[in-house]
Design a protein around this motif. Structure first.
Motif, mmCIF file in Angstrom:
data_model
loop_
_atom_site.group_PDB
_atom_site.id
_atom_site.type_symbol
_atom_site.label_atom_id
_atom_site.label_comp_id
_atom_site.label_asym_id
_atom_site.label_seq_id
_atom_site.Cartn_x
_atom_site.Cartn_y
_atom_site.Cartn_z
ATOM 1 N N GLU A 100 0.812 -1.221 0.000
ATOM 2 C CA GLU A 100 0.000 0.000 0.000
ATOM 3 C C GLU A 100 0.843 1.268 0.000
ATOM 4 O O GLU A 100 0.298 2.372 0.049
ATOM 5 N N GLU A 101 2.170 1.099 -0.010
ATOM 6 C CA GLU A 101 3.114 2.214 0.024
ATOM 7 C C GLU A 101 2.908 3.091 1.260
ATOM 8 O O GLU A 101 3.088 4.302 1.224
ATOM 9 N N GLY A 102 2.545 2.432 2.370
ATOM 10 C CA GLY A 102 2.364 3.130 3.641
ATOM 11 C C GLY A 102 3.626 3.078 4.480
ATOM 12 O O GLY A 102 4.668 2.570 4.056
ATOM 13 N N ASP A 103 3.521 3.595 5.689
ATOM 14 C CA ASP A 103 4.654 3.581 6.611
ATOM 15 C C ASP A 103 4.910 2.169 7.104
ATOM 16 O O ASP A 103 3.966 1.422 7.397
ATOM 17 N N LEU A 104 6.172 1.807 7.205
ATOM 18 C CA LEU A 104 6.532 0.505 7.759
ATOM 19 C C LEU A 104 6.191 0.484 9.245
ATOM 20 O O LEU A 104 6.357 1.490 9.936
ATOM 21 N N PRO A 105 5.718 -0.651 9.755
ATOM 22 C CA PRO A 105 5.413 -0.735 11.182
ATOM 23 C C PRO A 105 6.666 -0.533 12.031
ATOM 24 O O PRO A 105 7.772 -0.895 11.624
ATOM 25 N N GLN A 106 6.477 0.041 13.194
ATOM 26 C CA GLN A 106 7.599 0.316 14.099
ATOM 27 C C GLN A 106 7.869 -0.839 15.050
ATOM 28 O O GLN A 106 9.001 -1.042 15.470
#
Length: 114
Positions: A100-106
């Motif tokens: 989804e080209e979102g932020d990678l999980p932290q």
């Protein structure tokens, strides 16, 4: 020789399959993750899939496995995420973020620790 078909991708996940990670469940995780990525059409060769996934050799953090590495291009730069103690839900969260080209999980990341 005919060149192979190229499939554009958003990112690449690699899951360690070396001895210590295997002892910590990486073999079962690899099988489960492969099935889940196929089922959700996230793999690059599936309709709308943009993710490459590769089982790998040692990723250098043996005592904290299973280890998952993620590489992708974001905003014109190489972004990477390194995860320890990976579970199927975490691996799928990373895969979906790449798709989804979102932020990678932290959670579970060890490349951000000081």
């Amino acid at each position: 020789m005919t060149p192979p078909k190229f499939f554009p991708t958003n990112g690449h996940l690699m899951l360690c399959q070396n001895t210590t990670c295997l002892q910590r469940g990486a073999g079962f995780l690899h099988q489960s993750l492969t099935v889940a990525l196929e089922r959700e059409h996230l793999m690059y060769y599936k309709t709308d899939g943009t993710l490459r996934y590769t089982p790998s050799g040692c990723l250098g953090a043996c005592s904290s496995g299973p280890i998952l590495a993620c590489y992708r291009e974001k905003d014109g730069l190489l972004e990477q995420g390194w995860y320890h103690g990976v579970t199927l839900p975490l691996a799928l969260e990373v895969a979906r973020a790449v798709q989804e080209e979102g932020d990678l999980p932290q959670g579970g990341r060890f490349d951000l620790l000081e």
